[in-house]
Design an enzyme around this catalytic site. Sequence first.
Site, PDB file in Angstrom:
ATOM      1  N   TYR A   1       0.835  -1.203   0.000  1.00  0.00           N
ATOM      2  CA  TYR A   1       0.000   0.000   0.000  1.00  0.00           C
ATOM      3  C   TYR A   1       0.874   1.259   0.000  1.00  0.00           C
ATOM      4  CZ  TYR A   1      -3.743   3.175   1.610  1.00  0.00           C
ATOM      5  OH  TYR A   1      -4.655   4.207   1.739  1.00  0.00           O
TER       6      TYR A   1
ATOM      7  N   GLY B   1       3.116   1.416  -3.085  1.00  0.00           N
ATOM      8  CA  GLY B   1       2.229   1.587  -4.256  1.00  0.00           C
ATOM      9  C   GLY B   1       1.769   3.032  -4.374  1.00  0.00           C
ATOM     10  N   LYS B   2       1.370   3.605  -3.234  1.00  0.00           N
ATOM     11  CA  LYS B   2       0.899   4.997  -3.236  1.00  0.00           C
ATOM     12  C   LYS B   2       2.047   5.970  -3.503  1.00  0.00           C
ATOM     13  CE  LYS B   2      -3.562   4.734  -2.091  1.00  0.00           C
ATOM     14  NZ  LYS B   2      -4.657   5.379  -2.834  1.00  0.00           N
TER      15      LYS B   2
ATOM     16  N   ASN C   1      -6.217   9.664   8.330  1.00  0.00           N
ATOM     17  CA  ASN C   1      -7.334   8.796   8.769  1.00  0.00           C
ATOM     18  C   ASN C   1      -8.672   9.531   8.754  1.00  0.00           C
ATOM     19  OD1 ASN C   1      -4.741   7.893  10.016  1.00  0.00           O
ATOM     20  ND2 ASN C   1      -6.027   6.172  10.627  1.00  0.00           N
TER      21      ASN C   1
ATOM     22  N   PHE D   1     -14.223  -0.108  16.556  1.00  0.00           N
ATOM     23  CA  PHE D   1     -14.599   0.251  17.933  1.00  0.00           C
ATOM     24  C   PHE D   1     -16.105   0.525  18.034  1.00  0.00           C
ATOM     25  CE2 PHE D   1     -10.205   1.933  19.609  1.00  0.00           C
ATOM     26  CZ  PHE D   1      -9.663   0.664  19.404  1.00  0.00           C
TER      27      PHE D   1
ATOM     28  N   THR E   1      -0.802   7.078  18.252  1.00  0.00           N
ATOM     29  CA  THR E   1      -1.768   8.160  18.018  1.00  0.00           C
ATOM     30  C   THR E   1      -2.196   8.214  16.551  1.00  0.00           C
ATOM     31  OG1 THR E   1      -0.120   9.854  17.461  1.00  0.00           O
ATOM     32  CG2 THR E   1      -0.655   9.572  19.807  1.00  0.00           C
TER      33      THR E   1
ATOM     34  N   PRO F   1       2.427   2.533  12.485  1.00  0.00           N
ATOM     35  CA  PRO F   1       3.033   3.823  12.856  1.00  0.00           C
ATOM     36  C   PRO F   1       2.668   4.229  14.285  1.00  0.00           C
ATOM     37  CG  PRO F   1       2.079   3.943  10.663  1.00  0.00           C
ATOM     38  CD  PRO F   1       1.639   2.636  11.250  1.00  0.00           C
TER      39      PRO F   1
ATOM     40  N   GLN G   1       2.866   7.272  15.638  1.00  0.00           N
ATOM     41  CA  GLN G   1       2.198   8.570  15.752  1.00  0.00           C
ATOM     42  C   GLN G   1       1.905   9.104  14.360  1.00  0.00           C
ATOM     43  OE1 GLN G   1       4.923  11.171  17.773  1.00  0.00           O
ATOM     44  NE2 GLN G   1       6.520  10.958  16.245  1.00  0.00           N
ATOM     45  N   ARG G   2       0.828   9.866  14.277  1.00  0.00           N
ATOM     46  CA  ARG G   2       0.505  10.466  12.992  1.00  0.00           C
ATOM     47  C   ARG G   2      -0.405  11.666  13.212  1.00  0.00           C
ATOM     48  NH1 ARG G   2      -2.408   6.548   9.410  1.00  0.00           N
ATOM     49  NH2 ARG G   2      -0.397   5.621   8.993  1.00  0.00           N
TER      50      ARG G   2
HETATM   51  P1  NAD Z   1     -12.713   1.878   0.313  1.00  0.00           P
HETATM   52  O1  NAD Z   1     -12.053   0.549   0.409  1.00  0.00           O
HETATM   53  O2  NAD Z   1     -14.029   2.063   0.979  1.00  0.00           O
HETATM   54  O3  NAD Z   1     -12.875   2.324  -1.200  1.00  0.00           O
HETATM   55  C1  NAD Z   1     -12.019   1.936  -2.227  1.00  0.00           C
HETATM   56  C2  NAD Z   1     -12.874   1.629  -3.452  1.00  0.00           C
HETATM   57  O4  NAD Z   1     -12.019   1.270  -4.544  1.00  0.00           O
HETATM   58  C3  NAD Z   1     -13.830   0.453  -3.230  1.00  0.00           C
HETATM   59  O5  NAD Z   1     -15.101   0.785  -3.698  1.00  0.00           O
HETATM   60  C4  NAD Z   1     -13.199  -0.671  -4.040  1.00  0.00           C
HETATM   61  O6  NAD Z   1     -14.133  -1.636  -4.479  1.00  0.00           O
HETATM   62  C5  NAD Z   1     -12.547   0.107  -5.167  1.00  0.00           C
HETATM   63  N1  NAD Z   1     -11.434  -0.584  -5.818  1.00  0.00           N
HETATM   64  C6  NAD Z   1     -10.381  -1.204  -5.231  1.00  0.00           C
HETATM   65  N2  NAD Z   1      -9.545  -1.673  -6.162  1.00  0.00           N
HETATM   66  C7  NAD Z   1     -10.076  -1.337  -7.375  1.00  0.00           C
HETATM   67  C8  NAD Z   1      -9.673  -1.555  -8.714  1.00  0.00           C
HETATM   68  N3  NAD Z   1      -8.555  -2.218  -9.003  1.00  0.00           N
HETATM   69  N4  NAD Z   1     -10.469  -1.088  -9.706  1.00  0.00           N
HETATM   70  C9  NAD Z   1     -11.605  -0.423  -9.423  1.00  0.00           C
HETATM   71  N5  NAD Z   1     -12.049  -0.191  -8.166  1.00  0.00           N
HETATM   72  C10 NAD Z   1     -11.278  -0.646  -7.166  1.00  0.00           C
HETATM   73  O7  NAD Z   1     -11.660   2.936   0.868  1.00  0.00           O
HETATM   74  P2  NAD Z   1     -11.807   4.494   1.127  1.00  0.00           P
HETATM   75  O8  NAD Z   1     -11.585   4.727   2.563  1.00  0.00           O
HETATM   76  O9  NAD Z   1     -13.017   5.043   0.491  1.00  0.00           O
HETATM   77  O10 NAD Z   1     -10.508   5.045   0.368  1.00  0.00           O
HETATM   78  C11 NAD Z   1     -10.595   5.670  -0.900  1.00  0.00           C
HETATM   79  C12 NAD Z   1      -9.220   6.155  -1.309  1.00  0.00           C
HETATM   80  O11 NAD Z   1      -8.716   7.073  -0.343  1.00  0.00           O
HETATM   81  C13 NAD Z   1      -8.189   5.035  -1.426  1.00  0.00           C
HETATM   82  O12 NAD Z   1      -7.374   5.285  -2.548  1.00  0.00           O
HETATM   83  C14 NAD Z   1      -7.386   5.154  -0.154  1.00  0.00           C
HETATM   84  O13 NAD Z   1      -6.070   4.694  -0.324  1.00  0.00           O
HETATM   85  C15 NAD Z   1      -7.448   6.655   0.105  1.00  0.00           C
HETATM   86  N6  NAD Z   1      -7.283   6.942   1.541  1.00  0.00           N
HETATM   87  C16 NAD Z   1      -8.292   6.744   2.432  1.00  0.00           C
HETATM   88  C17 NAD Z   1      -8.084   7.023   3.778  1.00  0.00           C
HETATM   89  C18 NAD Z   1      -9.177   6.851   4.808  1.00  0.00           C
HETATM   90  O14 NAD Z   1      -8.939   7.100   5.981  1.00  0.00           O
HETATM   91  N7  NAD Z   1     -10.392   6.468   4.450  1.00  0.00           N
HETATM   92  C19 NAD Z   1      -6.840   7.499   4.217  1.00  0.00           C
HETATM   93  C20 NAD Z   1      -5.827   7.653   3.278  1.00  0.00           C
HETATM   94  C21 NAD Z   1      -6.055   7.402   1.942  1.00  0.00           C
HETATM   95  N1  UDP Z   2      -6.297  -0.395  15.881  1.00  0.00           N
HETATM   96  C1  UDP Z   2      -6.665  -0.907  17.123  1.00  0.00           C
HETATM   97  N2  UDP Z   2      -7.735  -1.749  17.174  1.00  0.00           N
HETATM   98  C2  UDP Z   2      -8.476  -2.081  16.089  1.00  0.00           C
HETATM   99  C3  UDP Z   2      -8.092  -1.549  14.831  1.00  0.00           C
HETATM  100  C4  UDP Z   2      -6.992  -0.713  14.775  1.00  0.00           C
HETATM  101  O1  UDP Z   2      -6.032  -0.620  18.151  1.00  0.00           O
HETATM  102  O2  UDP Z   2      -9.452  -2.841  16.247  1.00  0.00           O
HETATM  103  C5  UDP Z   2      -5.149   0.530  15.826  1.00  0.00           C
HETATM  104  C6  UDP Z   2      -4.104   0.182  14.777  1.00  0.00           C
HETATM  105  O3  UDP Z   2      -3.137  -0.706  15.291  1.00  0.00           O
HETATM  106  C7  UDP Z   2      -3.523   1.552  14.456  1.00  0.00           C
HETATM  107  C8  UDP Z   2      -4.702   2.516  14.650  1.00  0.00           C
HETATM  108  O4  UDP Z   2      -5.644   1.801  15.447  1.00  0.00           O
HETATM  109  O5  UDP Z   2      -2.534   1.883  15.399  1.00  0.00           O
HETATM  110  C9  UDP Z   2      -5.345   2.944  13.332  1.00  0.00           C
HETATM  111  O6  UDP Z   2      -5.625   1.776  12.601  1.00  0.00           O
HETATM  112  P1  UDP Z   2      -6.378   1.812  11.194  1.00  0.00           P
HETATM  113  O7  UDP Z   2      -6.310   0.414  10.655  1.00  0.00           O
HETATM  114  O8  UDP Z   2      -7.718   2.420  11.339  1.00  0.00           O
HETATM  115  O9  UDP Z   2      -5.536   2.812  10.296  1.00  0.00           O
HETATM  116  P2  UDP Z   2      -3.980   3.019  10.015  1.00  0.00           P
HETATM  117  O10 UDP Z   2      -3.156   2.089  10.860  1.00  0.00           O
HETATM  118  O11 UDP Z   2      -3.830   2.730   8.567  1.00  0.00           O
HETATM  119  O12 UDP Z   2      -3.751   4.424  10.397  1.00  0.00           O
END
Ligand code: NAD
Ligand code: UDP
Length: 325
Positions: free
Chosen positions: A149, A152-153, A178, A195, A214, A278, A280-281
């Site tokens: 991830y 890739g990003k 987040n 949660f 965090t 991570p 902290q963020r």
């Molecule tokens: P999500 O999983 O709900 O949505 C992702 C969508 O992409 C889904 O509908 C899934 O079916 C579709 N998808 C996945 N692979 C695909 C492919 N190969 N072709 C077509 N569709 C595909 O996640 P989200 O939270 O809505 O995230 C949306 C975007 O925002 C993502 O790119 C994610 O990396 C980015 N993002 C989200 C968060 C967050 O906190 N929600 C944080 C950082 C980045």
């Molecule tokens: N986390 C947790 N319990 C859960 C799910 C996640 O304590 O049931 C923690 C996880 O380890 C991370 C933070 O919550 O430290 C945020 O996790 P999430 O998967 O939502 O996002 P990301 O790690 O990608 O920020």
Amino acid sequence: MRYGSSRKVLVTGGAGFLGSHLCDRLISQGHEVLCVDNFFTGTRRNIAHLLDNPRFELLRHDITHPLYVEADEIYNLACPASPIHYQFDPVQTTKTSVNGAINMLGLAKRVKAKIFQASTSEVYGDPELHPQPESYWGRVNPVGYRSCYDEGKRCAETLFFDYHRQHKLEIKVARIFNTYGPRMHPNDGRVVSNFIVQALKNEDITVYGEGLQTRAFCYVDDLIRGFLSLMETGPDVTGPVNIGNPEEFTIIKLAETVIRLTGSKSKIITRPLPPDDPRQRRPDISMAQNVLGWTPQIQLEEGLGKAISYFETFLSADKSSGAVR
Ligand code: NAD
Ligand code: UDP
Ligand code: UDP
């Protein structure tokens, strides 16, 4: 392709959590929306209310394959976002970020569309610099469980900037921190949905590690407003720009807040910390404030209240239909 102020907008990942909210906003602004999704983590339920709208079109398609359509603007959101989903098929995750970005950039180049990339705070990895400004290059493990991830990003960002420099594409790169709210997948393992669902079912709340790590949580409506503001900027504004809420909480504090707001009988239990989690963020959002005039307005307890209402309705609908998810 452009009729008055109405634009034809392609949203990849449009049936997902963020994508479906973005589709809602674009439709409410009078645009035509083509939602492209392979339904890996997204659902028709998220966009069911839009299916009868003549300005909304849904296409089941995987963006790792080429796509030939017309658009004025592209929002590239397709990619599973929760660790359990992006680690389920890590090779596909990298293909979605990298091959998917190449296809969407190729499409943008052909139709001369402006293109937005949903990047992530994960590009900063487990950061030594806190809060994280856009100028920070990050500390990312290239060979770990999160790398499919994170890397890739990061590669997608590189592609966006190279298409911008080499082919003069108008790009907008947002680094999303987040985000939570209605339509998060109830089983996708992200902390806020986990949660809330656990609390509403009076099940144990699973805090990973000691819960002292965090995060800073942004409510979805604030985030989408940030996306739209970034897309409206002039061609010189490329980003990357952090979009997130800078108010930082420990995970244990989040668990206690969710228990309090739901009035739950749940107990907090601990589980091992996942690898490379991570510590902290928190976003430095000075750039978003200065360049976009954007600041999040919905603070955690208000946003959690809205998310809790959504999951209450969702879980009771599930119970009455006997659905198993
Ligand atoms: P999500 O999983 O709900 O949505 C992702 C969508 O992409 C889904 O509908 C899934 O079916 C579709 N998808 C996945 N692979 C695909 C492919 N190969 N072709 C077509 N569709 C595909 O996640 P989200 O939270 O809505 O995230 C949306 C975007 O925002 C993502 O790119 C994610 O990396 C980015 N993002 C989200 C968060 C967050 O906190 N929600 C944080 C950082 C980045
Ligand atoms: N986390 C947790 N319990 C859960 C799910 C996640 O304590 O049931 C923690 C996880 O380890 C991370 C933070 O919550 O430290 C945020 O996790 P999430 O998967 O939502 O996002 P990301 O790690 O990608 O920020
Ligand atoms: N592409 C696409 N839709 C289009 C135009 C291109 O999916 O409308 C894909 C195409 O398959 C190509 C990729 O985007 O592999 C990159 O396109 P680009 O024009 O940058 O490069 P090339 O065609 O030279 O590989």
